[in-house]
Design a protein around this motif. Structure first.
Motif, PDB file in Angstrom:
ATOM      1  N   ARG A  63       0.855  -1.181   0.000  1.00  0.00           N
ATOM      2  CA  ARG A  63       0.000   0.000   0.000  1.00  0.00           C
ATOM      3  C   ARG A  63       0.893   1.233   0.000  1.00  0.00           C
ATOM      4  O   ARG A  63       1.768   1.385   0.841  1.00  0.00           O
ATOM      5  CB  ARG A  63      -0.908   0.018   1.219  1.00  0.00           C
ATOM      6  CG  ARG A  63      -1.772   1.262   1.228  1.00  0.00           C
ATOM      7  CD  ARG A  63      -3.075   1.070   1.898  1.00  0.00           C
ATOM      8  NE  ARG A  63      -3.840   2.306   1.790  1.00  0.00           N
ATOM      9  CZ  ARG A  63      -4.763   2.662   2.645  1.00  0.00           C
ATOM     10  NH1 ARG A  63      -5.052   1.895   3.667  1.00  0.00           N
ATOM     11  NH2 ARG A  63      -5.413   3.786   2.478  1.00  0.00           N
ATOM     12  N   VAL A  65       1.825   5.280   0.261  1.00  0.00           N
ATOM     13  CA  VAL A  65       1.434   6.435   1.069  1.00  0.00           C
ATOM     14  C   VAL A  65       1.001   7.587   0.168  1.00  0.00           C
ATOM     15  O   VAL A  65       0.613   8.635   0.650  1.00  0.00           O
ATOM     16  CB  VAL A  65       2.564   6.893   2.013  1.00  0.00           C
ATOM     17  CG1 VAL A  65       2.909   5.804   3.010  1.00  0.00           C
ATOM     18  CG2 VAL A  65       3.786   7.332   1.227  1.00  0.00           C
ATOM     19  N   ASP A  67      -1.485   9.046  -2.882  1.00  0.00           N
ATOM     20  CA  ASP A  67      -2.743   8.901  -3.611  1.00  0.00           C
ATOM     21  C   ASP A  67      -2.929  10.177  -4.422  1.00  0.00           C
ATOM     22  O   ASP A  67      -2.176  11.131  -4.270  1.00  0.00           O
ATOM     23  CB  ASP A  67      -3.909   8.678  -2.647  1.00  0.00           C
ATOM     24  CG  ASP A  67      -5.066   7.937  -3.297  1.00  0.00           C
ATOM     25  OD1 ASP A  67      -5.045   7.752  -4.534  1.00  0.00           O
ATOM     26  OD2 ASP A  67      -5.990   7.556  -2.580  1.00  0.00           O
ATOM     27  N   ARG A  76      -0.260  10.111   2.653  1.00  0.00           N
ATOM     28  CA  ARG A  76      -0.961   9.507   3.786  1.00  0.00           C
ATOM     29  C   ARG A  76       0.040   8.951   4.796  1.00  0.00           C
ATOM     30  O   ARG A  76       1.138   8.549   4.439  1.00  0.00           O
ATOM     31  CB  ARG A  76      -1.897   8.427   3.288  1.00  0.00           C
ATOM     32  CG  ARG A  76      -2.899   8.996   2.279  1.00  0.00           C
ATOM     33  CD  ARG A  76      -4.097   8.132   2.086  1.00  0.00           C
ATOM     34  NE  ARG A  76      -5.051   8.736   1.180  1.00  0.00           N
ATOM     35  CZ  ARG A  76      -5.997   9.599   1.547  1.00  0.00           C
ATOM     36  NH1 ARG A  76      -6.104   9.967   2.802  1.00  0.00           N
ATOM     37  NH2 ARG A  76      -6.836  10.090   0.663  1.00  0.00           N
ATOM     38  N   ASP A  77      -0.361   8.918   6.052  1.00  0.00           N
ATOM     39  CA  ASP A  77       0.496   8.461   7.140  1.00  0.00           C
ATOM     40  C   ASP A  77       0.182   6.998   7.470  1.00  0.00           C
ATOM     41  O   ASP A  77      -0.883   6.705   8.011  1.00  0.00           O
ATOM     42  CB  ASP A  77       0.263   9.338   8.362  1.00  0.00           C
ATOM     43  CG  ASP A  77       1.234   9.047   9.490  1.00  0.00           C
ATOM     44  OD1 ASP A  77       1.905   7.997   9.460  1.00  0.00           O
ATOM     45  OD2 ASP A  77       1.321   9.885  10.400  1.00  0.00           O
ATOM     46  N   PRO A  78       1.103   6.073   7.151  1.00  0.00           N
ATOM     47  CA  PRO A  78       0.827   4.660   7.408  1.00  0.00           C
ATOM     48  C   PRO A  78       0.753   4.325   8.900  1.00  0.00           C
ATOM     49  O   PRO A  78       0.164   3.324   9.280  1.00  0.00           O
ATOM     50  CB  PRO A  78       1.991   3.937   6.734  1.00  0.00           C
ATOM     51  CG  PRO A  78       3.085   4.941   6.672  1.00  0.00           C
ATOM     52  CD  PRO A  78       2.413   6.283   6.541  1.00  0.00           C
ATOM     53  N   ARG A  81      -3.229   4.859  10.216  1.00  0.00           N
ATOM     54  CA  ARG A  81      -4.249   4.237   9.358  1.00  0.00           C
ATOM     55  C   ARG A  81      -4.442   4.981   8.031  1.00  0.00           C
ATOM     56  O   ARG A  81      -5.558   5.152   7.564  1.00  0.00           O
ATOM     57  CB  ARG A  81      -5.572   4.098  10.099  1.00  0.00           C
ATOM     58  CG  ARG A  81      -5.500   3.074  11.197  1.00  0.00           C
ATOM     59  CD  ARG A  81      -6.848   2.854  11.799  1.00  0.00           C
ATOM     60  NE  ARG A  81      -6.755   3.365  13.160  1.00  0.00           N
ATOM     61  CZ  ARG A  81      -7.770   3.622  13.934  1.00  0.00           C
ATOM     62  NH1 ARG A  81      -8.982   3.453  13.514  1.00  0.00           N
ATOM     63  NH2 ARG A  81      -7.596   4.075  15.147  1.00  0.00           N
ATOM     64  N   TYR A  82      -3.365   5.448   7.494  1.00  0.00           N
ATOM     65  CA  TYR A  82      -3.335   6.118   6.188  1.00  0.00           C
ATOM     66  C   TYR A  82      -4.201   7.378   6.149  1.00  0.00           C
ATOM     67  O   TYR A  82      -4.757   7.738   5.117  1.00  0.00           O
ATOM     68  CB  TYR A  82      -3.687   5.150   5.061  1.00  0.00           C
ATOM     69  CG  TYR A  82      -2.592   4.122   4.861  1.00  0.00           C
ATOM     70  CD1 TYR A  82      -1.542   4.364   3.997  1.00  0.00           C
ATOM     71  CD2 TYR A  82      -2.600   2.923   5.572  1.00  0.00           C
ATOM     72  CE1 TYR A  82      -0.524   3.444   3.829  1.00  0.00           C
ATOM     73  CE2 TYR A  82      -1.578   1.990   5.416  1.00  0.00           C
ATOM     74  CZ  TYR A  82      -0.545   2.266   4.540  1.00  0.00           C
ATOM     75  OH  TYR A  82       0.471   1.358   4.382  1.00  0.00           O
ATOM     76  N   GLN A 102      -2.262  -0.759  -6.756  1.00  0.00           N
ATOM     77  CA  GLN A 102      -3.079   0.089  -5.895  1.00  0.00           C
ATOM     78  C   GLN A 102      -4.193   0.719  -6.716  1.00  0.00           C
ATOM     79  O   GLN A 102      -3.948   1.303  -7.765  1.00  0.00           O
ATOM     80  CB  GLN A 102      -2.241   1.191  -5.247  1.00  0.00           C
ATOM     81  CG  GLN A 102      -3.052   2.088  -4.335  1.00  0.00           C
ATOM     82  CD  GLN A 102      -2.175   3.049  -3.550  1.00  0.00           C
ATOM     83  OE1 GLN A 102      -1.052   2.742  -3.238  1.00  0.00           O
ATOM     84  NE2 GLN A 102      -2.707   4.201  -3.253  1.00  0.00           N
TER      85      GLN A 102
END
Length: 136
Positions: A63, A65, A67, A76-78, A81-82, A102
């Motif tokens: 997945r 980070v 998008d 997004r911050d893994p 929780r993204y 993805q």
């Protein structure tokens, strides 16, 4: 990873000739003016995972980070929780991550799409005297 186009035109290049002015207002098939005499244009391309990243991820598929929504890249911050951490808006964006790596709301862009919409106009403008750079 991002592929960025920076293109600008020096005011001393504007000699009033028709060809220079037309190169300076090149519009991509997506409707974005990528070569503009008055400003620097920045375009980003989100690339697919490479073999090393795929092998190290521990997830199948991994997945990212990164998008994308329209011309905005979302980071997004893994560890959270993204959840959205940062976002950046560009003149145009290209999503080149295949759906098996993805899913995204962005439409898939091939290398040929990126060249046709960014590379070819930058080369044409450079041949007309516009300062243009494409780098990764």
């Amino acid at each position: 990873s991002f592929c960025t186009l920076l293109a600008s035109m020096d005011s001393d290049v504007l000699d009033g000739s028709e060809s220079v002015v037309s190169a300076a207002s090149t519009t991509s098939p997506r409707g974005v003016r990528l070569i503009d005499r008055d400003r620097v244009c920045v375009v980003c391309r989100v690339r697919p995972f490479n073999a090393r990243e795929l092998s190290l991820s521990g997830q199948s598929p991994p997945r990212s980070v990164v998008d994308m929504e329209d011309a905005t890249v979302l980071l997004r911050d893994p560890t959270q929780r993204y959840e959205l951490r940062e976002q950046y808006t560009f003149d145009a964006c290209f999503w080149s991550v295949p759906p098996w790596q993805q899913d995204s709301v962005a439409s898939f862009a091939t290398q040929e799409d990126v060249y046709n919409e960014v590379g070819a106009p930058a080369v044409a403008a450079a041949l007309e005297g516009v300062n243009a750079s494409v780098f990764a």
